[in-house]
Design a protein around this motif. Structure first.
Motif, PDB file in Angstrom:
ATOM      1  N   UNK A  77      -2.212  -0.466 -10.575  1.00 25.57           N
ATOM      2  CA  UNK A  77      -1.049  -0.620  -9.819  1.00 25.57           C
ATOM      3  C   UNK A  77      -1.044  -1.671  -8.870  1.00 25.57           C
ATOM      4  N   UNK A  78      -0.149  -2.413  -8.620  1.00 29.12           N
ATOM      5  CA  UNK A  78      -0.046  -3.715  -8.097  1.00 29.12           C
ATOM      6  C   UNK A  78       0.650  -3.515  -6.714  1.00 29.12           C
ATOM      7  N   UNK A  79       1.469  -2.609  -6.556  1.00 28.54           N
ATOM      8  CA  UNK A  79       2.556  -2.348  -5.321  1.00 28.54           C
ATOM      9  C   UNK A  79       3.468  -1.306  -5.618  1.00 28.54           C
ATOM     10  N   UNK A  80       4.104  -0.925  -4.583  1.00 26.39           N
ATOM     11  CA  UNK A  80       5.200   0.187  -4.707  1.00 26.39           C
ATOM     12  C   UNK A  80       6.380  -0.466  -4.259  1.00 26.39           C
ATOM     13  N   UNK A 110       6.032 -10.690   1.284  1.00 30.59           N
ATOM     14  CA  UNK A 110       5.465 -10.172   2.335  1.00 30.59           C
ATOM     15  C   UNK A 110       5.627  -8.558   2.204  1.00 30.59           C
ATOM     16  N   UNK A 111       4.679  -7.652   2.805  1.00 30.60           N
ATOM     17  CA  UNK A 111       4.817  -6.352   2.871  1.00 30.60           C
ATOM     18  C   UNK A 111       5.994  -5.757   3.618  1.00 30.60           C
ATOM     19  N   UNK A 112       6.601  -4.826   3.110  1.00 26.11           N
ATOM     20  CA  UNK A 112       7.838  -4.360   3.834  1.00 26.11           C
ATOM     21  C   UNK A 112       9.078  -5.471   3.697  1.00 26.11           C
ATOM     22  N   UNK A 113       9.185  -6.400   2.723  1.00 28.83           N
ATOM     23  CA  UNK A 113      10.305  -7.197   2.257  1.00 28.83           C
ATOM     24  C   UNK A 113      11.153  -6.632   1.373  1.00 28.83           C
ATOM     25  N   UNK A 114      12.415  -6.918   1.558  1.00 26.82           N
ATOM     26  CA  UNK A 114      13.385  -6.567   0.448  1.00 26.82           C
ATOM     27  C   UNK A 114      13.188  -7.571  -0.774  1.00 26.82           C
ATOM     28  N   UNK A 115      13.272  -7.003  -2.047  1.00 26.24           N
ATOM     29  CA  UNK A 115      13.094  -7.667  -3.257  1.00 26.24           C
ATOM     30  C   UNK A 115      14.396  -7.499  -4.172  1.00 26.24           C
ATOM     31  N   UNK A 116      14.578  -8.689  -4.969  1.00 24.69           N
ATOM     32  CA  UNK A 116      15.487  -8.516  -5.938  1.00 24.69           C
ATOM     33  C   UNK A 116      15.000  -8.322  -7.202  1.00 24.69           C
ATOM     34  N   UNK A 117      15.965  -7.827  -8.194  1.00 23.66           N
ATOM     35  CA  UNK A 117      15.563  -7.735  -9.693  1.00 23.66           C
ATOM     36  C   UNK A 117      14.862  -9.124 -10.158  1.00 23.66           C
ATOM     37  N   UNK A 130      -5.436   1.656   1.832  1.00 25.19           N
ATOM     38  CA  UNK A 130      -5.967   0.294   1.538  1.00 25.19           C
ATOM     39  C   UNK A 130      -4.549  -0.327   0.817  1.00 25.19           C
ATOM     40  N   UNK A 131      -4.660  -1.577   0.633  1.00 27.30           N
ATOM     41  CA  UNK A 131      -3.843  -2.422  -0.274  1.00 27.30           C
ATOM     42  C   UNK A 131      -4.221  -1.972  -1.547  1.00 27.30           C
ATOM     43  N   UNK A 132      -3.274  -2.261  -2.301  1.00 28.82           N
ATOM     44  CA  UNK A 132      -3.364  -2.024  -3.840  1.00 28.82           C
ATOM     45  C   UNK A 132      -4.151  -3.292  -4.325  1.00 28.82           C
ATOM     46  N   UNK A 133      -3.856  -4.454  -4.089  1.00 28.02           N
ATOM     47  CA  UNK A 133      -4.224  -5.640  -4.616  1.00 28.02           C
ATOM     48  C   UNK A 133      -4.649  -6.785  -3.346  1.00 28.02           C
ATOM     49  N   UNK A 134      -5.459  -7.573  -3.568  1.00 25.26           N
ATOM     50  CA  UNK A 134      -5.450  -8.676  -2.472  1.00 25.26           C
ATOM     51  C   UNK A 134      -5.698  -9.944  -3.522  1.00 25.26           C
ATOM     52  N   UNK A 155       0.751  -1.178   0.134  1.00 24.87           N
ATOM     53  CA  UNK A 155      -0.025   0.103  -0.209  1.00 24.87           C
ATOM     54  C   UNK A 155       0.841   1.115  -0.035  1.00 24.87           C
ATOM     55  N   UNK A 156       0.244   2.401  -0.250  1.00 20.92           N
ATOM     56  CA  UNK A 156       0.854   3.525  -0.370  1.00 20.92           C
ATOM     57  C   UNK A 156       1.466   4.068   1.077  1.00 20.92           C
ATOM     58  N   UNK A 157       0.846   3.669   1.961  1.00 20.01           N
ATOM     59  CA  UNK A 157       1.235   4.177   3.414  1.00 20.01           C
ATOM     60  C   UNK A 157       0.661   2.985   4.332  1.00 20.01           C
ATOM     61  N   UNK A 158       0.918   2.719   5.656  1.00 22.19           N
ATOM     62  CA  UNK A 158       0.174   1.918   6.335  1.00 22.19           C
ATOM     63  C   UNK A 158      -1.257   2.282   6.791  1.00 22.19           C
ATOM     64  N   UNK A 159      -1.769   3.529   6.773  1.00 22.82           N
ATOM     65  CA  UNK A 159      -3.214   3.806   6.735  1.00 22.82           C
ATOM     66  C   UNK A 159      -3.913   3.562   5.612  1.00 22.82           C
TER      67      UNK A 159
END
Length: 154
Positions: free
Chosen positions: A110-113, A137-144, A96-100, A90-94
């Motif tokens: 838009x799927x995520x940031x 998971x939300x707030x997880x690091x991702x690789x290319x 809503x999620x972009x997708x479920x 989501x754009x911020x914790x408050x």
């Protein structure tokens, strides 16, 4: 250095998050290395064999439980990360999620940031369909090129 000191040092290194510690004295050298993916690895070059044997039985951290897998993913499209960064649903914790799971998406949704170097990049869908699984998971690091979503195409 006695066995108690070595065991205390191993406990300290495993809890501190340090990746490697080396101690060298006149006739004694020990290197303790840890790895987040695998259990800790301990290397010791010791003059006395019983101390080396005492290091071996140190308990390893339990392996994480496997994530439930979808039986057949061949008919799904995998949406992958276009960059390295931190994945946010989501754009911020408050907000809503972009997708479920189960949501219908279209080309350009838009799927995520993914945040990279304090820049927040909206990741848009290049396909239309239904979200089957969110692989990160939300707030997880991702690789290319890391898979983020499974989509059942329309």
């Amino acid at each position: 250095m006695d066995i108690k000191q070595i065991q205390d040092l191993i406990r300290f290194v495993s809890k501190s998050g340090v990746n490697e510690v080396s101690i060298e004295q006149k006739d004694f050298k020990i290197t303790i290395k840890t790895n987040e993916v695998a259990p800790a690895v301990y290397h010791a070059s010791l003059p006395v064999a019983p101390i080396a044997a005492a290091l071996a039985p140190v308990a390893a951290a339990p392996a994480p439980e496997p994530v439930a897998a979808i039986a057949d993913t061949s008919n799904y499209i995998t949406i992958k990360s276009p960059m390295i960064g931190t994945f946010y649903r989501s754009a911020s914790p408050e907000k809503p999620l972009f997708v479920n799971v189960g949501d219908e998406i279209s080309n350009g949704s838009v799927l995520c940031i993914i945040e990279a170097m304090k820049l927040f990049n909206e990741i848009e869908s290049e396909v239309s369909g239904r979200i089957v699984k969110i692989l990160v998971d939300n707030a997880s690091p991702v690789e290319y090129d890391q898979p983020l979503f499974l989509v059942e195409p329309k």
